[in-house]
Structure formats: C-alpha cells, structure tokens
Design a protein around this motif. Structure first.
Motif, mmCIF file in Angstrom:
data_model
loop_
_atom_site.group_PDB
_atom_site.id
_atom_site.type_symbol
_atom_site.label_atom_id
_atom_site.label_comp_id
_atom_site.label_asym_id
_atom_site.label_seq_id
_atom_site.Cartn_x
_atom_site.Cartn_y
_atom_site.Cartn_z
ATOM 1 N N ILE A 154 -6.717 2.349 5.303
ATOM 2 C CA ILE A 154 -7.593 1.378 5.966
ATOM 3 C C ILE A 154 -7.190 -0.040 5.597
ATOM 4 O O ILE A 154 -7.167 -0.935 6.456
ATOM 5 C CB ILE A 154 -9.067 1.685 5.649
ATOM 6 N N ALA A 155 -6.809 -0.254 4.349
ATOM 7 C CA ALA A 155 -6.345 -1.580 3.942
ATOM 8 C C ALA A 155 -5.050 -1.945 4.663
ATOM 9 O O ALA A 155 -4.873 -3.093 5.094
ATOM 10 C CB ALA A 155 -6.152 -1.624 2.426
ATOM 11 N N TYR A 160 0.791 -1.235 0.000
ATOM 12 C CA TYR A 160 0.000 0.000 0.000
ATOM 13 C C TYR A 160 0.821 1.282 0.000
ATOM 14 O O TYR A 160 0.259 2.361 -0.074
ATOM 15 C CB TYR A 160 -0.951 0.001 1.208
ATOM 16 N N GLU A 165 -5.939 -2.898 8.174
ATOM 17 C CA GLU A 165 -6.517 -4.250 8.215
ATOM 18 C C GLU A 165 -5.445 -5.327 8.054
ATOM 19 O O GLU A 165 -5.487 -6.358 8.730
ATOM 20 C CB GLU A 165 -7.592 -4.392 7.143
ATOM 21 N N ARG A 181 -11.415 8.296 8.363
ATOM 22 C CA ARG A 181 -10.867 8.383 7.004
ATOM 23 C C ARG A 181 -10.432 9.800 6.612
ATOM 24 O O ARG A 181 -9.388 9.982 6.013
ATOM 25 C CB ARG A 181 -11.898 7.908 5.996
ATOM 26 N N GLU A 186 -4.562 7.994 -0.386
ATOM 27 C CA GLU A 186 -5.935 7.530 -0.486
ATOM 28 C C GLU A 186 -6.340 6.862 0.837
ATOM 29 O O GLU A 186 -5.697 5.913 1.267
ATOM 30 C CB GLU A 186 -6.058 6.541 -1.649
ATOM 31 N N PRO A 187 -7.391 7.349 1.498
ATOM 32 C CA PRO A 187 -7.813 6.754 2.767
ATOM 33 C C PRO A 187 -8.079 5.248 2.689
ATOM 34 O O PRO A 187 -7.827 4.528 3.658
ATOM 35 C CB PRO A 187 -9.077 7.529 3.130
ATOM 36 N N ASP A 188 -8.549 4.774 1.536
ATOM 37 C CA ASP A 188 -8.777 3.331 1.389
ATOM 38 C C ASP A 188 -7.486 2.538 1.540
ATOM 39 O O ASP A 188 -7.489 1.427 2.057
ATOM 40 C CB ASP A 188 -9.411 3.006 0.029
ATOM 41 N N ARG A 189 -6.363 3.106 1.098
ATOM 42 C CA ARG A 189 -5.064 2.433 1.235
ATOM 43 C C ARG A 189 -4.647 2.378 2.714
ATOM 44 O O ARG A 189 -4.096 1.389 3.163
ATOM 45 C CB ARG A 189 -3.998 3.130 0.391
#
Length: 192
Positions: free
Chosen positions: A83-84, A45, A87, A69, A78-81
C-alpha cells in the motif's frame, strides 16, 4: 531501470503478479507505472511490494476490481509495504480526474456509443433517450438525434457515422486519461 529492462531473475514481474491476481487486463497500466517510478518504490519498499503496488494502482484506476490487502499475503510481503508503494507511485504519477468528471465522461461515452450503434443500424434518428437519465450526458448529440423535423432535409437529419465514430474515439481517449491521470495515461499511450 524499468520493468522490461530487469533481468529475468530480478524478482516478481508485473506479468506474473497480474496473472496470479487474475487481473491480466491491468498489465499495461501497471507496467507503465512501474517503469516510471518503480525504481524509487523498489528501493524504499522492495521489488515485490513495488510490483504489487503498481498492480494495485492499476486496478484502482481501471475497470478491474480494486485489490484489497489480503490478496498480497500470498506473495509473502507485508501488505502495508504494498500500500505504501502504491501511494508512492500514485504521488509520483499524479491524481486521476475527479470522480464526478469521470462519471460524466462515462455517461457521454455511453450516449455516443448508443448513437453510433443507431447510425450503424441505419436509423435516421438515434435511440429514444429524451427524458432518460442519459439525456443530460451529451445534449448536443441527443439534440442531433432527437430533433428530426427541425427544418432539415433527410441527408441533414441522418447521423454522420464517421463524425460519431471520431467523437467516440476522442471520448474514449479523454475517459482513459481522466481515469488514469494525465501522466500515467500518456505513458500507457506511448507504450501501446
């Protein structure tokens, strides 16, 4: 390999991220998480997302506020990165204890602190807890504190400060391991 071994120009550090996000207290936990599984998270990421993922994980497993986020947009990632990465780190580190167990440990710790404070003030018996919501949290300590006339002499009725202090220390360790998870708790303890 880990956070502390990275060259200075290698991107965002945990210290920089926690300072900018105003969650400095989570630095040791985030650093331990990143040291343990940060290489994999960085490869998948990116370094910034891995660092921020470690900080987010640490904020969720401590008393700090959970980082949402929108807090990561200022880091141009990117906030999704993030969060990934969080996780992935959580998966590698294992889960914390169940919320009910954490709450139970917190209640027992509160009762133990109250009893220790009473003992340090020189009270023969602990605080007036019978019938309170905390009474069920640590019944063995409460029984010791609330039954002063159970056929014991004064020296047997007094709260043992040293034993209570040792008990509080054990509960604090148990509580941290429950919140952080066994692997992360051991890593943080090792680094202290």
């Amino acid at each position: 390999m880990g956070q502390r071994h990275s060259p200075a120009g290698d991107g965002l550090t945990v210290d920089q991220a926690t300072r900018r996000l105003e969650v400095d207290a989570v630095t040791p936990v985030a650093r331990a998480a990143l040291d343990y599984a940060g290489d994999l998270a960085s490869r998948r990421y990116g370094r910034t997302a891995a660092v921020l993922g470690a900080v987010r994980l640490a904020s969720r497993r401590t008393d700090a506020r959970t980082l949402e986020r929108d807090r990561f947009e200022a880091f141009e990632v990117e906030p999704d990165r993030v969060i990934a990465a969080d996780e992935l780190l959580a998966d590698r580190l294992g889960s914390p204890a169940a919320p009910e167990e954490i709450r139970s440990l917190r209640r027992r710790l509160i009762v133990a602190h109250e009893l220790l404070a009473a003992a340090e003030r020189g009270r023969v018996v602990g605080p007036e807890l019978p019938g309170s919501p905390l009474a069920d949290a640590a019944p063995f300590l409460l029984a010791r504190a609330s039954d002063p006339d159970a056929g014991r002499d004064e020296s047997e009725r007094a709260l043992d400060e040293a034993a209570l202090r040792a008990h509080v220390e054990r509960l604090e360790i148990d509580f941290e391991f429950a919140r952080l998870g066994t692997t992360l708790g051991a890593l943080v303890e090792r680094d202290e």
